[in-house]
Design a protein around this motif. Structure first.
Motif, PDB file in Angstrom:
ATOM      1  N   LEU A 227       0.840  -1.202   0.000  1.00  0.00           N
ATOM      2  CA  LEU A 227       0.000   0.000   0.000  1.00  0.00           C
ATOM      3  C   LEU A 227       0.871   1.246   0.000  1.00  0.00           C
ATOM      4  O   LEU A 227       1.993   1.221   0.501  1.00  0.00           O
ATOM      5  CB  LEU A 227      -0.902  -0.001   1.241  1.00  0.00           C
ATOM      6  N   PRO A 228       0.349   2.355  -0.550  1.00  0.00           N
ATOM      7  CA  PRO A 228       1.126   3.601  -0.511  1.00  0.00           C
ATOM      8  C   PRO A 228       1.302   4.068   0.930  1.00  0.00           C
ATOM      9  O   PRO A 228       0.490   3.766   1.796  1.00  0.00           O
ATOM     10  CB  PRO A 228       0.282   4.585  -1.314  1.00  0.00           C
ATOM     11  N   LYS A 229       2.374   4.810   1.159  1.00  0.00           N
ATOM     12  CA  LYS A 229       2.660   5.342   2.495  1.00  0.00           C
ATOM     13  C   LYS A 229       1.510   6.246   2.926  1.00  0.00           C
ATOM     14  O   LYS A 229       1.046   7.080   2.164  1.00  0.00           O
ATOM     15  CB  LYS A 229       3.965   6.135   2.461  1.00  0.00           C
ATOM     16  N   GLN A 230       1.050   6.060   4.165  1.00  0.00           N
ATOM     17  CA  GLN A 230      -0.059   6.854   4.687  1.00  0.00           C
ATOM     18  C   GLN A 230       0.407   8.271   5.017  1.00  0.00           C
ATOM     19  O   GLN A 230       1.542   8.473   5.439  1.00  0.00           O
ATOM     20  CB  GLN A 230      -0.639   6.189   5.941  1.00  0.00           C
ATOM     21  N   LEU A 231      -0.484   9.223   4.820  1.00  0.00           N
ATOM     22  CA  LEU A 231      -0.174  10.626   5.106  1.00  0.00           C
ATOM     23  C   LEU A 231      -0.127  10.877   6.611  1.00  0.00           C
ATOM     24  O   LEU A 231      -0.888  10.277   7.368  1.00  0.00           O
ATOM     25  CB  LEU A 231      -1.246  11.528   4.498  1.00  0.00           C
ATOM     26  N   SER A 232       0.736  11.781   7.027  1.00  0.00           N
ATOM     27  CA  SER A 232       0.753  12.202   8.437  1.00  0.00           C
ATOM     28  C   SER A 232      -0.458  13.118   8.655  1.00  0.00           C
ATOM     29  O   SER A 232      -1.085  13.582   7.692  1.00  0.00           O
ATOM     30  CB  SER A 232       2.046  12.944   8.748  1.00  0.00           C
ATOM     31  N   ASP A 233      -0.743  13.415   9.911  1.00  0.00           N
ATOM     32  CA  ASP A 233      -1.878  14.293  10.223  1.00  0.00           C
ATOM     33  C   ASP A 233      -1.687  15.689   9.636  1.00  0.00           C
ATOM     34  O   ASP A 233      -2.630  16.294   9.124  1.00  0.00           O
ATOM     35  CB  ASP A 233      -2.091  14.384  11.739  1.00  0.00           C
ATOM     36  N   ALA A 234      -0.456  16.188   9.674  1.00  0.00           N
ATOM     37  CA  ALA A 234      -0.176  17.527   9.131  1.00  0.00           C
ATOM     38  C   ALA A 234      -0.358  17.548   7.612  1.00  0.00           C
ATOM     39  O   ALA A 234      -0.945  18.483   7.057  1.00  0.00           O
ATOM     40  CB  ALA A 234       1.235  17.965   9.498  1.00  0.00           C
ATOM     41  N   GLU A 235       0.151  16.515   6.935  1.00  0.00           N
ATOM     42  CA  GLU A 235      -0.001  16.440   5.473  1.00  0.00           C
ATOM     43  C   GLU A 235      -1.470  16.315   5.091  1.00  0.00           C
ATOM     44  O   GLU A 235      -1.925  16.949   4.132  1.00  0.00           O
ATOM     45  CB  GLU A 235       0.775  15.238   4.926  1.00  0.00           C
TER      46      GLU A 235
END
Length: 151
Positions: free
Chosen positions: A93-101
């Motif tokens: 799976l693609p890398k999950q976004l951080s909360d800030a992103e």
């Protein structure tokens, strides 16, 4: 055949040869889910990489939910097995976004569409999901959209 499906098959065969039972069983389950998605509907068809990715995302979410349910029930052995299966699927799976992103992407999507207020939650979610493009779980996206719309 899609390249992601080819990669899953090749990795499953390598795990089988290496006698890695966890990876083998997890990838077999994932390939079975892909196969089921291919035959769903009126006629069999090949899935695109994006569709295979959507199937893997659903399977990974099932593993996370099952791990939480088992942990809550005090079945730590089952919970750790489900978590380990989820980690195998996460490799694809693609890398999950951080909360800030995530907040930045959702804010940009809402500003671009001029979306404000509770009445525009549907179009706001559609725009946010398009901006995020599967790199964050739907629940996280919905929570961020609600927060930015002030709901």
């Amino acid at each position: 055949m899609s390249t992601l499906k080819d990669r899953l098959t090749a990795d499953m065969r390598a795990a089988l040869k290496a006698r890695d039972e966890l990876t083998t069983s997890t990838l077999r389950m994932a390939l079975a889910a892909v196969g089921n998605a291919e035959v769903a509907g009126k006629e069999k068809r090949e899935l695109s990489d994006d569709e295979v990715l959507a199937v893997l995302t659903r399977e990974a979410k099932k593993r996370r939910e099952a791990a939480t349910a088992f942990a809550d029930a005090g079945r730590t052995e089952q919970a750790s097995k489900e978590t380990a299966e989820g980690e195998v699927l996460d490799r694809y799976l693609p890398k999950q976004l951080s909360d800030a992103e995530l907040a930045e992407l959702v804010g940009g999507a809402l500003a671009a569409g001029g979306l404000t207020g509770k009445a525009q939650m549907g179009p706001a979610m559609k725009a946010a999901q398009a901006a995020v493009a599967g790199r964050a779980e739907g629940g996280r996206v919905a929570a961020e959209v609600r927060r930015q719309l002030g709901l």
